[in-house]
Design a protein around this motif. Structure first.
Motif, mmCIF file in Angstrom:
data_model
loop_
_atom_site.group_PDB
_atom_site.id
_atom_site.type_symbol
_atom_site.label_atom_id
_atom_site.label_comp_id
_atom_site.label_asym_id
_atom_site.label_seq_id
_atom_site.Cartn_x
_atom_site.Cartn_y
_atom_site.Cartn_z
ATOM 1 N N ALA A 24 36.611 -33.995 1.783
ATOM 2 C CA ALA A 24 36.097 -33.152 0.919
ATOM 3 C C ALA A 24 37.143 -31.993 0.495
ATOM 4 N N ALA A 25 38.113 -31.790 1.263
ATOM 5 C CA ALA A 25 38.974 -30.762 0.986
ATOM 6 C C ALA A 25 39.881 -31.219 -0.307
ATOM 7 N N ARG A 26 40.143 -32.434 -0.024
ATOM 8 C CA ARG A 26 41.232 -33.072 -1.019
ATOM 9 C C ARG A 26 40.397 -32.941 -2.422
ATOM 10 N N GLU A 27 39.388 -33.402 -2.329
ATOM 11 C CA GLU A 27 38.387 -33.503 -3.751
ATOM 12 C C GLU A 27 38.504 -31.950 -4.262
ATOM 13 N N ARG A 28 38.029 -30.956 -3.383
ATOM 14 C CA ARG A 28 37.888 -29.610 -3.848
ATOM 15 C C ARG A 28 38.873 -28.949 -4.327
ATOM 16 N N PHE A 29 40.082 -29.054 -3.543
ATOM 17 C CA PHE A 29 41.318 -28.579 -3.938
ATOM 18 C C PHE A 29 41.715 -29.225 -5.222
ATOM 19 N N LEU A 30 41.790 -30.422 -5.362
ATOM 20 C CA LEU A 30 42.153 -31.081 -6.842
ATOM 21 C C LEU A 30 41.249 -30.606 -7.938
ATOM 22 N N HIS A 44 30.787 -29.453 1.124
ATOM 23 C CA HIS A 44 31.125 -30.855 0.485
ATOM 24 C C HIS A 44 31.057 -31.733 1.432
ATOM 25 N N ALA A 45 31.596 -31.389 2.882
ATOM 26 C CA ALA A 45 31.758 -32.283 3.702
ATOM 27 C C ALA A 45 30.514 -32.430 4.574
ATOM 28 N N ARG A 46 29.618 -31.866 4.288
ATOM 29 C CA ARG A 46 28.295 -31.711 5.117
ATOM 30 C C ARG A 46 28.281 -31.418 6.473
ATOM 31 N N VAL A 47 29.419 -30.467 6.708
ATOM 32 C CA VAL A 47 29.609 -29.692 8.012
ATOM 33 C C VAL A 47 29.466 -28.399 7.900
ATOM 34 N N SER A 48 29.758 -27.576 9.062
ATOM 35 C CA SER A 48 29.475 -26.252 9.072
ATOM 36 C C SER A 48 30.880 -25.777 8.934
ATOM 37 N N LYS A 49 30.964 -24.393 8.628
ATOM 38 C CA LYS A 49 32.315 -23.648 8.191
ATOM 39 C C LYS A 49 32.884 -23.340 9.508
ATOM 40 N N ALA A 50 32.127 -23.350 10.769
ATOM 41 C CA ALA A 50 32.651 -23.623 12.139
ATOM 42 C C ALA A 50 33.442 -24.801 12.451
ATOM 43 N N ASP A 111 46.027 -38.798 -9.366
ATOM 44 C CA ASP A 111 45.518 -37.738 -8.347
ATOM 45 C C ASP A 111 46.777 -36.975 -7.586
ATOM 46 N N VAL A 112 47.688 -37.991 -7.353
ATOM 47 C CA VAL A 112 48.789 -37.740 -6.656
ATOM 48 C C VAL A 112 49.549 -36.670 -7.499
#
Length: 210
Positions: A24-30, A44-50, A111-112
């Motif tokens: 998720a981070a890779r998609e959002r950073f890009l 985006h990853a469907r997890v909590s911030k914690a 992407d790279v």
């Protein structure tokens, strides 16, 4: 900033969550750049911030993990290709051509290239990112290429570091230079760069000019 060095997420629920966060981070950073929030990545990853912070202490550490994993993934096949050619010791022209194609296929993907541009943009604030990129990408490929060149008696390479940089510049750097433009180099041009780059390299470093 503590740069993450592990590229393995492990198994089980924790490992799957970690992998989901990195994807998720890779998609959002890009998509949004380094300014994207941890909350957005978590959503985006469907997890909590914690959960994000439990795996990565800071957004910078998560970014470093994204960079390292992406570059290692992009370089895995090129690195194995190089190692295989070193093991088989084939003709040097074929080895260099195959190595160049593997480099381009791995590191010149859109992407790279986009991730590399993002690293360059953030490297002033986080210089460690350049180290992550180099460690998992160019340095690994440079080592394998140097091993190939060093072991071939048909080549005369007085300065290995310079030779590796020159080969890199001939076949790969043009993709980096054009990576920020809407239209990347077309396949025909990429093939021509590889073919002519290998010819130029061997004309200079080959003992008999070939």
């Amino acid at each position: 900033m503590t740069v993450a060095t592990g590229r393995r997420h492990g198994g089980g629920p924790a490992g799957r969550k970690r992998a989901a966060v990195v994807r998720a981070a890779r998609e959002r950073f890009l998509r949004d750049g380094f300014g994207v929030t941890v909350e957005a990545i978590a959503g985006h990853a469907r997890v909590s911030k914690a959960t994000v912070y439990s795996h990565f202490g800071t957004k910078e550490e998560l970014f470093a993990e994204v960079v390292g994993e992406a570059v290692e993934e992009a370089c895995r096949e090129p690195f194995e290709t190089m190692r295989e050619f070193v093991r088989r010791a084939p003709d040097v022209r074929g080895a260099l051509t195959a190595a160049a194609r593997a480099w381009v296929d791995g590191l010149a993907r859109p992407d790279v290239l986009a991730l590399r541009a993002l690293v360059a943009a953030e490297s002033a604030r986080f210089p460690e990112l350049a180290g992550v990129w180099r460690t998992y990408g160019p340095d690994r490929l440079a080592g394998a290429l140097a091993e190939l060149l060093r072991g071939d008696p048909r080549l005369d390479v007085p300065n290995m570091d310079v030779a590796v940089l020159q080969f890199h510049a001939l076949v790969l750097y043009p993709h980096f230079a054009h990576g920020g433009y809407p239209a990347p180099l077309d396949p025909e041009t990429a093939d021509e760069l590889i073919a002519r780059g290998v010819e130029m390299f061997l004309a200079y470093y080959g003992r008999d000019g070939r």
